[in-house]
Structure formats: structure tokens, C-alpha cells
Design a protein around this motif. Structure first.
Motif, PDB file in Angstrom:
ATOM      1  N   LYS A 154       3.113   9.946  -2.963  1.00  0.00           N
ATOM      2  CA  LYS A 154       1.941   9.116  -2.692  1.00  0.00           C
ATOM      3  C   LYS A 154       1.853   8.854  -1.198  1.00  0.00           C
ATOM      4  O   LYS A 154       2.874   8.718  -0.507  1.00  0.00           O
ATOM      5  N   THR A 155       0.627   8.794  -0.689  1.00  0.00           N
ATOM      6  CA  THR A 155       0.374   8.625   0.737  1.00  0.00           C
ATOM      7  C   THR A 155      -0.509   7.415   0.958  1.00  0.00           C
ATOM      8  O   THR A 155      -1.521   7.227   0.262  1.00  0.00           O
ATOM      9  N   ASP A 156      -0.120   6.591   1.915  1.00  0.00           N
ATOM     10  CA  ASP A 156      -0.907   5.413   2.271  1.00  0.00           C
ATOM     11  C   ASP A 156      -2.126   5.860   3.064  1.00  0.00           C
ATOM     12  O   ASP A 156      -2.005   6.517   4.111  1.00  0.00           O
ATOM     13  N   SER A 157      -3.312   5.521   2.595  1.00  0.00           N
ATOM     14  CA  SER A 157      -4.547   5.962   3.256  1.00  0.00           C
ATOM     15  C   SER A 157      -4.720   5.341   4.638  1.00  0.00           C
ATOM     16  O   SER A 157      -5.372   5.917   5.501  1.00  0.00           O
ATOM     17  N   ARG A 158      -4.152   4.184   4.861  1.00  0.00           N
ATOM     18  CA  ARG A 158      -4.316   3.517   6.154  1.00  0.00           C
ATOM     19  C   ARG A 158      -3.327   4.040   7.194  1.00  0.00           C
ATOM     20  O   ARG A 158      -3.709   4.500   8.266  1.00  0.00           O
ATOM     21  N   SER A 159      -2.049   3.955   6.878  1.00  0.00           N
ATOM     22  CA  SER A 159      -1.033   4.363   7.855  1.00  0.00           C
ATOM     23  C   SER A 159      -0.762   5.860   7.834  1.00  0.00           C
ATOM     24  O   SER A 159      -0.261   6.415   8.821  1.00  0.00           O
ATOM     25  N   ASN A 214       1.504   7.226   6.039  1.00  0.00           N
ATOM     26  CA  ASN A 214       2.898   7.436   5.667  1.00  0.00           C
ATOM     27  C   ASN A 214       2.990   7.791   4.186  1.00  0.00           C
ATOM     28  O   ASN A 214       2.235   7.276   3.359  1.00  0.00           O
ATOM     29  N   SER A 215       3.955   8.653   3.875  1.00  0.00           N
ATOM     30  CA  SER A 215       4.119   9.134   2.500  1.00  0.00           C
ATOM     31  C   SER A 215       5.453   8.657   1.943  1.00  0.00           C
ATOM     32  O   SER A 215       6.427   8.475   2.679  1.00  0.00           O
TER      33      SER A 215
END
Length: 650
Positions: free
Chosen positions: A264-269, A271-272
Motif C-alpha cells: 500500500k502507498t500513501d497518496s500524500r507522502s 511512501n509505501s
């Protein structure tokens, strides 16, 4: 860019920038010495704070540069020998070894005439320089630590690459330690030469705790800043996807192989994170870890290359398959065994080259294992010629239906309809949606990426199994198509001689027949020549004094002399050549104008082009075996030389 920056700094008389370049090169000499000029390399190697583990490493760097200079000077015609001597002398002056390494003469001096003096020894001036530079100078240990106080928790260090040196350090009491040596454990050797992370330090033992083991500071060395920067960049650019296997260190400082279950990947930062499942542990130990974490490493970086649970699961599933066969009874066992023998695919099921996903075993036990016969047939239906050649089993086709449908293509189409309605519909009811992908495979699609696109892990697994088996069937069909005819000569019975054409299949093997009615057939585990009036036996290709026993039981007839009835010779027709044969006139001239009655070196590649279809490895192996028995020397040259008397029989 370091050499360019250093040269610009010297042109601008910028002493601070030059000093910065020199310091940077000294700390990262392992990564920089290949790119530095010889003049700058000598300047760096003369420093006392050189970033090396020992003086042997400096000696290796110096000799690599000396060999490079000698090679470059030789390529230029050896125009400036005096200049090479001066630069070599300057490089050797930076060496501070007490004695020359073992094998110095054989490894460095003998291969390089520029270093040789009388009797192939090192030149006297070079030996004098080495003796002078090794006296009265302290060795440089720029990467080694002088005390335990220089280490701290969380620091990245490297264990010495030499296992004997690590063992010696662990068995000696370090300088400044209160207690005795910590000793060496066998598992400590797996971290030798690798960059590791310190968990904690102990001043009383002068040791650092690394992944649960105590290492004295004397067997550790610093990691250059450039290497640390590169490692950090690699961690930030790391890409992982579902199904990847990696090494992960748990909270007990133990490295374990693990499998990536989700990403899963953070859409804002941006980072995965990955959800990892430790190999051999239950789902309650699963955890989310950032992709750029230092807890993740490439598979088998810190773990042994042993069988993963995934491989052990294959053994369990194979056991399940055997158990299902036993439950079905003898009749079902005969059907499954006949299906395996009649299939060109592997006897192992599922195929060994397909990775088994960590999923519910009941899925594989109920469908993949339970329907092995049906799945093999679904893979065979991907090619109409394969399906027509292999007549067992058939989906919903009775003998009466086969008699009505004389066209093989019509029978294949009818089988596909029945398979889609019977077998694949059952998969759809179970939540496995492989029917559209199977239809694509039947229509000619062979791209794995396209066939598994959009499928879940379990669906993609079953699709990969079908595609793998289908490709194996097609490769065997191509091999059969490439050998449509054989020629038998030198038999005492003239009815055995002649050209044998492919006429069908018998006992799961191709069958060939000549104009006299003699059949080349595989029967009773051997290839035989069966005369038209003889239905019980035949001329065997294997007997006393046989010469092709290793090939006599293969899928195709063995080339070369047989052992009975005057030792007939089976070969390929002369006019049969590769459809991709691109031999030019010059090569043809070399082939046909070779000196007669003289054995010549024969090219395997030429045999492949002249006598076999493209990619027909079995035919080439048979030809090479035959040539070796006749006394020819077979090599991998690019031309072929054959004497005329040998040309015609072959």
C-alpha cells in the motif's frame, strides 16, 4: 565526477577544494581508485588515514593500476618505457607491506614482462622500492576502529570479509576489554564481509552486539560515506510487489525469509508499506514494514538458501495428489497414470517451474490436484494438432460422435465447448474466473503477462500452470514436425532400407513407414523395425554390442548404426535442411571442397543448420553422438568440414 572536479580545482589554484577532493578519495578509495588519475592516486595512497582494511588491500589497488598502465603502454607500441618505470616506482613507494603476498611472482610478475628482470624475477629497482617503503612506516588501518568508544548503537559497520581473521579476533581479548574473549559461533560467519547494523555495545567485553552475536571491535571496520549514501539511495528506490520473497529481521534480531502479501502507498507522502508473512510462521506474526526500512534485505542476503515453506508445500500438495489417487481406486489410478504418460508435459504436478502461492490448500487439493487429468487436457486443447495427436482423455466425446466428426478440427472445437461447459464452469462457481483467459489461450495467446492480467493470486497460479503445460506440448509437437522422415541404409534385408515417412502415432510415440510396408515403431520400451508380414516382433535397435543404447529409448528414433540384421544405419535425408538456412556461397564452397578421406572438425552449429530444423536439440545430439563413434572430433567452430564419402550416407 571526482577526477574532473579535482583537475578544475588545480587549474583554479583552489587549495580548499583540492584538499576536499583528496579527503573524499581517501575515505572512499575502494570506490574511487578506478577513476582517479595515476598522479592523484599516488597522492591519496601516501596518506596515513586511507580508508582500507589492511595493507594487502592497498597492494592490490597498486598492482591493478600497474597492470593497467603496462597494458595501455603495450597497446601504444611501448613508446615510453621510462615514463612507465617512473609511475610504477611512484605507485610501489606507497605500499607498506612487510612481505610480498603469496603467489606474487606467478600472479603479477610472470604475466607482465614490463615488471620482469633477470630470470623472470621482479626488476631490481622495483624490489628495492618495495623493501625501502616497507621499513619504518606504520600500517594504515583507516577503516578499522581503535577502541570500543568509537562504536555506538544504530551505527552501520562491516564485518571483516576474512572468516579466519574474524575467528582469530573473537578468540583474542581485545585491547581495553575487562573480561576475556567472547568466542566464535559458526553462524557468525554468514555476516562476514557484509554491512550490518549495531544493536548495542558492551564496554566490559569491548564488543558490539550484531543480530544477536557479540563481535569484538577489532573485527569490524567503518563503511565509507559514499557506500552509505549509495545504500540509502537504494533503499529509497526499492520496489516490491505482491509475491516477492525478501529477507526481514524480526524484533528478536533474527533474519527470516518472508513473502510480500500486500503493498500500500500513501497518496500524500508517496511512501509505501508492505505486509510481510514470515516463512514458516502463522498469520498472527504478519506485520507492516516500510519499503525503505533497514529491516528489509534482498532474499538470501542474510538467510541460508534452504527450501522455503513454499517448496515444502509443493511436497505436501503432491502427497495430496497421491492420496486422492489412492482414494479413487485402481481404475482412477490407471486413468491418471495413462494421462500422465500420454502427456508431453511434466509428470510432476503441478509443474516445478510454477511458484505455488501461499493460499488455501483446499483450493489446490479440490481443483488443481483433483482435476489433474482434466487440466492437462485443457492445456492440450490450446493447440489443435496436439489435441488431435493425443486422444486421451476427451471431453464429452463418445466413439459414435468421433465417427460422425471425421474432421479433427471439428472434434477439437467440440471438445473445447464441452470443456468450457463442464470443467471451467465448475471453476467459475467456485469463484475462480479463468474461463475468459483460457479462451484467449485457445485462440492463440501465449503471453503470460496478458493471460494473468487482472486475475487474483490463485487464479493467476492456475492460469500459469495451464500455460506452462500448453507450451511444453507445443514444443514437443514442433519437434515431431521437424522430423517427418528418416533414411535406413546398409540393412541385409532390402525391405528395411528406404525412406520412412511419418504415418501416425503408436504407443505414445511417432510411427514411420517406408514403401515396403516396414514400420519404424516404438514397442516394448525399444525402437524396432517391424516388417509388413511380422506383427509379433521386429528388428530391435538395442541388443548385444549396441552403440546407441542411451538414445534407443528416447522419444524419437535413434540415429546411427543399429545392432542386428547387418547393422543398418538410420540417418536423416540429405535434402532435408533448415528452413532458415542462410549459408552463403563461400561457406558452401568450404563445405563441399574439403580434403577427402581426412577427418575434420565438425561444427555443432553447422549440423544444426544443415541437418535439423531450428532448435531441434535432440537431432543434433544424435548426430554428434554418431560422429564421435566414427572417430570425428566435434567442436563448436563456425565452419563445417566433411569428407565426401561421409556426406552421402548422412
Amino acid at each position: 565526477e571526482l577526477p574532473k572536479v579535482w583537475n578544475v580545482a588545480e587549474q583554479l589554484y583552489s587549495r580548499p577544494l583540492s584538499k576536499h577532493c583528496e579527503d573524499f578519495a581517501a575515505k572512499n578509495i575502494r570506490q574511487c581508485h578506478h577513476a582517479l588519475d595515476t598522479r592523484h592516486l599516488v597522492t591519496v595512497l601516501n596518506r596515513d588515514d586511507l580508508g582500507v582494511g589492511d595493507e594487502t588491500e592497498v597492494f592490490t589497488i597498486v598492482m591493478a593500476r600497474v597492470q593497467r598502465q603496462l597494458k595501455e603502454n603495450k597497446a601504444k607500441g611501448g613508446e615510453k618505457p621510462s615514463r612507465v618505470v617512473c609511475t610504477t616506482t611512484a605507485l610501489l613507494e606507497t605500499v607498506r607491506v612487510g612481505s610480498l603476498p603469496e603467489g606474487f611472482i606467478s600472479e603479477y610478475v610472470i604475466p607482465n614482462p614490463g615488471l620482469q628482470g633477470p630470470n623472470k624475477r621482479l626488476r631490481p629497482e622495483f624490489m628495492e622500492v618495495l623493501l625501502r617503503s616497507s621499513q619504518g612506516q606504520c600500517p594504515r588501518l583507516g577503516l578499522r576502529f581503535s577502541s570500543i568508544s568509537e562504536l555506538c548503537a544504530g551505527m552501520s559497520v562491516r564485518v571483516l570479509a576474512s572468516v579466519p581473521e574474524v575467528v582469530r579476533c573473537c578468540k583474542e581479548k581485545p585491547k581495553g576489554a575487562v573480561h576475556g574473549p567472547v568466542g566464535f559461533r559458526p553462524n557468525m560467519a554468514r555476516y562476514c564481509g557484509k554491512m550490518v547494523r549495531i544493536s548495542s555495545t558492551e564496554d566490559l567485553n569491548a564488543c558490539a552486539k550484531i543480530y544477536g552475536y557479540m563481535y569484538p571491535y577489532t573485527c569490524l571496520e567503518r563503511v565509507p560515506a559514499l557506500e552509505l549514501e549509495q545504500f540509502k539511495k537504494q533503499r529509497q528506490e526499492r520496489k516490491l510487489q505482491e509475491g516477492d520473497y525478501i529477507d526481514v529481521i524480526d524484533h528478536n534480531d533474527k533474519w527470516l525469509p518472508a513473502r510480500v502479501e500486500r503493498v500500500k502507498t500513501d497518496s500524500r507522502s508517496g511512501n509505501s508499506e508492505v505486509l510481510v508473512t514470515y516463512d514458516g510462521y502463522g498469520p498472527k506474526w504478519d506485520e507492516w514494514i516500510p519499503v525503505s526500512s533497514t529491516r528489509i534485505a534482498k532474499l538470501h542476503t542474510f538467510t541460508e538458501k534452504t527450501l522455503l515453506v513454499n517448496d515444502k508445500k509443493r511436497d505436501r500438495l503432491t502427497g495430496i495428489s497421491r492420496a486422492l489417487v489412492r482414494l479413487r481406486g485402481r481404475a482412477a489410478k490407471r486413468i491418471l497414470e495413462k494421462s500422465r504418460q500420454n502427456s508431453d508435459g511434466p509428470r510432476e504436478w503441478p509443474p516445478a517451474d510454477i511458484e505455488i502461492p501461499l493460499a488455501d490448500e483446499s483450493l489446490h487439493a479440490k481443483y488443481l490436484m483433483g482435476d489433474e487429468v482434466s487440466l492437462r487436457r485443457i492445456a492440450q486443447l490450446a493447440n489443435s494438432r496436439v489435441a488431435a495427436r493425443i486422444d486421451f482423455p476427451r471431453f464429452g466425446l463418445k466413439p459414435a460422435d468421433e465417427d460422425k466428426k471425421s474432421d479433427k478440427n471439428d472434434r477439437v472445437l467440440q471438445e473445447r465447448e464441452n470443456a468450457a461447459a463442464e470443467q471451467l464452469a465448475k471453476y467459475d462457481n467456485a469463484g475462480i474466473h479463468v474461463l475468459p483467459k483460457v479462451l484467449q489461450m485457445w485462440s492463440g495467446e501465449r503471453s503470460e503477462q496478458k493471460l494473468v492480467e487482472g486475475l487474483s493470486v490463485e487464479d493467476a497460479y492456475i492460469m500459469r500452470v495451464l500455460l506452462s503445460v500448453a507450451k511444453l506440448h507445443e514444443s514437443k509437437q514442433a519437434h515431431i514436425d521437424s522430423l517427418q522422415a528418416f533414411v535406413m541404409t546398409d540393412a541385409e534385408d532390402t525391405t528395411l532400407n528406404g525412406t520412412y515417412q511419418l504415418c501416425g502415432f503408436e504407443n505414445l510415440h511417432p510411427m514411420y513407414k517406408n514403401t515396403h510396408g516396414t514400420v519404424l515403431i516404438f514397442d516394448s520400451k525399444n525402437w524396432k523395425l517391424r516388417r509388413a508380414h511380422d506383427r509379433s516382433g521386429g528388428v530391435d535397435s538395442e541388443g548385444e554390442g549396441h552403440t546407441v543404447a542411451t538414445k534407443a529409448k528416447g522419444f524419437m528414433p535413434p540415429l546411427g548404426p543399429w545392432d542386428t540384421d547387418g547393422k543398418p544405419i538410420l540417418s536423416l535425408p540429405i535434402e532435408r535442411k533448415s528452413r532458415e538456412h542462410t549459408c552463403d556461397d563461400a561457406e558452401k564452397k568450404r563445405v563441399f571442397t574439403s580434403t577427402p578421406f581426412t577427418p575434420r572438425e565438425v561444427s555443432i552449429e553447422a549440423l544444426r543448420r544443415l541437418y535439423a530444423w531450428p532448435g531441434d536439440k535432440t537431432c543434433v545430439d544424435d548426430a554428434v553422438h554418431m560422429l564421435k563413434n566414427m572417430g570425428f572430433q566435434v567442436t563448436a567452430l563456425t565452419t563445417i568440414y566433411l569428407r565426401p564419402m561421409f556426406w552421402n550416407p548422412f
